[in-house]
Design a protein around this motif. Sequence first.
Motif, PDB file in Angstrom:
ATOM      1  N   SER A  12       0.830  -1.208   0.000  1.00 44.15           N
ATOM      2  CA  SER A  12       0.000   0.000   0.000  1.00 44.15           C
ATOM      3  C   SER A  12       0.861   1.253   0.000  1.00 44.15           C
ATOM      4  O   SER A  12       0.531   2.248  -0.652  1.00 44.15           O
ATOM      5  CB  SER A  12      -0.929   0.019   1.213  1.00 44.15           C
ATOM      6  N   GLN A  28       2.159   1.747  -3.502  1.00 44.99           N
ATOM      7  CA  GLN A  28       1.051   2.212  -4.345  1.00 44.99           C
ATOM      8  C   GLN A  28       0.749   3.683  -4.079  1.00 44.99           C
ATOM      9  O   GLN A  28       0.543   4.465  -5.009  1.00 44.99           O
ATOM     10  CB  GLN A  28      -0.201   1.368  -4.099  1.00 44.99           C
ATOM     11  N   ASP A  72       0.949   6.718  -6.763  1.00 44.34           N
ATOM     12  CA  ASP A  72      -0.180   7.603  -7.044  1.00 44.34           C
ATOM     13  C   ASP A  72       0.205   9.065  -6.829  1.00 44.34           C
ATOM     14  O   ASP A  72      -0.138   9.931  -7.641  1.00 44.34           O
ATOM     15  CB  ASP A  72      -1.376   7.250  -6.149  1.00 44.34           C
TER      16      ASP A  72
END
Length: 133
Positions: free
Chosen positions: A89, A92, A96
């Motif tokens: 996470s 990620q 992003d």
Amino acid sequence: MPHTRDTVADEVGERATLVFAPDVPAHDHGLIASLLNDCEEQIGVGPVRVETLPGGANNRNYTAMSPAAKLVVRIANVDADRMAVDRASSVQAQGDAATAGLAPRVLAVRLPEGHTVSEFVEGEILREHSLRE
């Protein structure tokens, strides 16, 4: 104070040689080399100097500087699991944020461990007193 020397290690790809500063622990050399091997295009040709990057609460962080690039290598703390850190996470989220222009691009990742290489961004180290302002 005795003089300590840099350690020259294996090549990154076929075009660059790693040079480790004396304070980079030998047990991290192989992992750093492996991660940087995934960044051969960004590194380019020439020596790559690896130095300890101070700071970081959980991880060991290094800069890798070549004539073409300055990168950050993060070696994740193996005890992060017990602190409930979700490395996938985290990667990620950084990806992003990089897409939105808010964070450096992630160039290499090792999951599930959470080791990464990303672009280096010059900036000021945030200290507790500056966060209060």
